[in-house]
Design a protein around this motif. Structure first.
Motif, short mmCIF file in Angstrom:
data_model
loop_
_atom_site.label_atom_id
_atom_site.label_comp_id
_atom_site.label_asym_id
_atom_site.label_seq_id
_atom_site.Cartn_x
_atom_site.Cartn_y
_atom_site.Cartn_z
N SER A 159 -9.19 3.97 -0.68
CA SER A 159 -8.53 3.13 -1.55
C SER A 159 -9.53 2.27 -2.54
O SER A 159 -10.12 1.49 -1.83
CB SER A 159 -7.48 2.25 -0.97
OG SER A 159 -6.73 3.06 -0.10
N ALA B 185 0.89 -1.11 -0.14
CA ALA B 185 -0.08 0.04 0.06
C ALA B 185 0.99 1.38 -0.06
O ALA B 185 2.04 1.33 0.70
CB ALA B 185 -0.81 -0.17 1.16
N PHE C 161 -11.77 1.30 2.22
CA PHE C 161 -10.78 0.21 1.33
C PHE C 161 -11.75 -0.40 0.64
O PHE C 161 -12.52 -1.29 1.18
CB PHE C 161 -9.79 -0.37 2.00
CG PHE C 161 -9.05 -1.20 1.38
CD1 PHE C 161 -7.84 -0.87 0.65
CD2 PHE C 161 -9.38 -2.53 1.36
CE1 PHE C 161 -6.73 -1.63 0.19
CE2 PHE C 161 -8.53 -3.60 0.58
CZ PHE C 161 -7.49 -3.06 0.04
N ALA D 258 -5.29 1.44 -9.35
CA ALA D 258 -5.83 1.72 -7.99
C ALA D 258 -6.22 3.05 -7.92
O ALA D 258 -5.28 3.77 -8.68
CB ALA D 258 -5.13 1.11 -6.96
N TYR E 73 -6.16 6.40 -5.28
CA TYR E 73 -6.05 6.56 -3.96
C TYR E 73 -6.59 7.97 -3.55
O TYR E 73 -5.92 9.03 -4.18
CB TYR E 73 -4.58 6.24 -3.52
CG TYR E 73 -4.18 4.73 -3.54
CD1 TYR E 73 -4.50 3.87 -2.39
CD2 TYR E 73 -3.54 4.35 -4.57
CE1 TYR E 73 -4.03 2.72 -2.73
CE2 TYR E 73 -2.98 3.06 -4.79
CZ TYR E 73 -3.22 2.01 -3.88
OH TYR E 73 -2.83 0.82 -3.99
#
Length: 465
Positions: free
Chosen positions: A164, A125, A274, A189, A191
């Motif tokens: 996330s 992460a 998340f 991804a 974020y």
């Protein structure tokens, strides 16, 4: 690295040349000793027989009485010697098969493990780092006295990610050169970061490429749709500035190829808002590291694994997807059976002796048939389940056992003795309920012998040996 499969330690294996030479040398020595002993006994018996020829009608001599029983004792000695030879030869034969089969089982386990072995691909992460000044005080010895020194240093602090959203697509292929399974990973991804401080601050968005890959391409980091380039090679820390309460979004994407296990590592930091969607387009996909997904559902020809953490959560273990293999079950069962083969043969032979008249050639043929059946079971079990293979082999064994009798009663007695002494005990050692099956075989043997001898059922005349 995988260790080379080894046989059972300290177990004789006649396929090893050094052990074969050693056994041959010892066997030759024993053979010479037995030859000399038998020759000496033969000379003694011949001398006694020659001396007694002068008065053949005198049966009162104890030597003459003893020699009249010599023929019966010789028969017992012949049977005992043949059984001993069969047990010794059968032990080396069974131990060799057990060692070979154990070697084959271990090689099979190593082969299965090698197809999905290797380092895992792990994506860590990202971190949102900033620096704050902090005063450090320490003592320094200057000009013969201690002086207190104050120094201001920049200390790293980290802020949790605001959200996330991770999407991973996994495809599985087979490496033709090594026959190993590899993953092709499509990772993306988003974020979300928020400045929760009361003042404007300079931050660093730090993200690393996945570890354990063999090929990485199209790795890119974007902020609010603008692609960011690393300033220094290998440095994946991207500076940015946020006002108090300001929000920004970073996007990370890449294509990778590597080992058949992909995991996401939170490195112990808190995760909030998340969501990880991992779609595995191949069979036998399963979640890794014991962190069960929130939702699992079939999707087309693959499986979707979803991990959702709305509130803050700390996950210590990496979690993700790996390829599950078919378990190699029931290992070690057949080697154990083969090592017990001589004992099973002795039990079966004892039941035959107590059930039907047995000649010397019958003992030799029975030994050959029994160990040939174990040999057939050993190699058929590589193609079929061992219990099913033994059902077919036992039918042949029962058919051959029928020929031990000169009459229908004798043949049925041989069949019952074979069932109780060979077929059921071997079958019992191949299935999970070994204790129950062996107990049934022992009870059947005891009941059969009691009915045969105490109640005179199936009265059988003795055959001349």
């Amino acid at each position: 690295m995988f260790s080379t499969p080894q046989g059972i330690p300290n177990l004789p294996d006649l396929t090893h040349p050094n052990e074969l030479i050693q056994f041959g040398t010892q066997g030759l020595t024993i053979f010479l000793i037995l030859t000399l002993l038998i020759g000496a006994l033969g000379i003694v018996f011949a001398g006694i027989s020659l001396a007694l020829r002068r008065d053949v009608n005198d049966t009162r001599l104890w030597t003459q009485q003893w020699l009249t029983r010599y023929d019966f004792m010789l028969q017992i000695l012949q049977h005992g010697g043949l059984i001993l030879v069969l047990l010794v030869v059968g032990f080396f034969f069974s131990s060799t098969l057990a060692n070979r089969y154990h070697h084959w089982e271990q090689a099979k386990v190593v082969e299965v493990a090698r197809t999905v072995g290797g380092d895992r691909m792990e994506q860590s992460a990202p971190q949102m780092r900033y620096e704050i000044p902090q005063t450090f005080t320490y003592q320094n010895y200057i000009d013969g006295r201690f002086v207190t020194v104050e120094e201001i240093r920049q200390v790293d602090r980290f802020m949790t990610l605001a959200g996330s959203q991770v999407q991973v697509t996994l495809n599985q292929e087979s490496d033709r050169a090594t026959n190993r399974t590899i993953y092709r990973v499509d990772f993306s991804a988003d974020y979300q970061v928020v400045n929760r401080l009361n003042e404007t601050e300079d931050f660093f968005f730090e993200v690393r490429p996945p570890s354990g890959y063999s090929l990485l391409q199209n790795f890119r980091v974007e902020r609010d749709g603008t692609r960011l380039e690393p300033i220094n090679p290998g440095d994946y820390g991207f500076p940015f500035r946020l006002e108090p309460g300001e929000t920004s979004t970073f996007r990370v994407a890449y294509l990778a190829q590597g080992s058949p296990r992909w995991v996401y590592n939170a490195n112990g930091q808190l995760l909030s808002n998340f969501r990880l969607n991992a779609i595995a387009y191949f069979p036998k996909a399963d979640f890794a590291s014991g962190i069960a997904p929130t939702e699992t559902q079939a999707e087309g020809r693959g499986t979707r694994f979803t991990w959702t953490f709305d509130d803050n959560v700390s996950v210590q273990n990496p979690f993700g997807v790996f390829t599950a293999t078919n378990p190699v079950r029931n290992t070690g069962i057949l080697p154990r059976l083969l090592l017990l083969g001589p004992a099973l043969f002795l039990w079966w032979l004892l039941l035959l002796y107590l059930s039907v008249p047995i000649r010397l050639q019958d003992v030799a043929i029975a030994g050959g048939v029994f160990f040939a059946s174990l040999l057939a079971l050993t190699y058929l079990s590589r193609l079929l389940p061992a219990s099913i293979a033994w059902v077919g082999v036992s039918l042949v064994l029962l058919f051959l056992a029928w020929g031990l009798g000169f009459s229908r009663q004798q043949s049925w007695a041989a069949i019952i003795a074979t069932l109780a002494g060979a077929v059921i005990p071997v079958f019992g050692l191949l299935i999970p309920y070994s204790g129950l099956t062996l107990s049934f075989a022992g009870l059947l043997s005891a009941v059969w012998l009691a009915v045969r001898h105490w109640y005179g059922w199936m009265g059988i005349r003795r055959r001349v040996a």
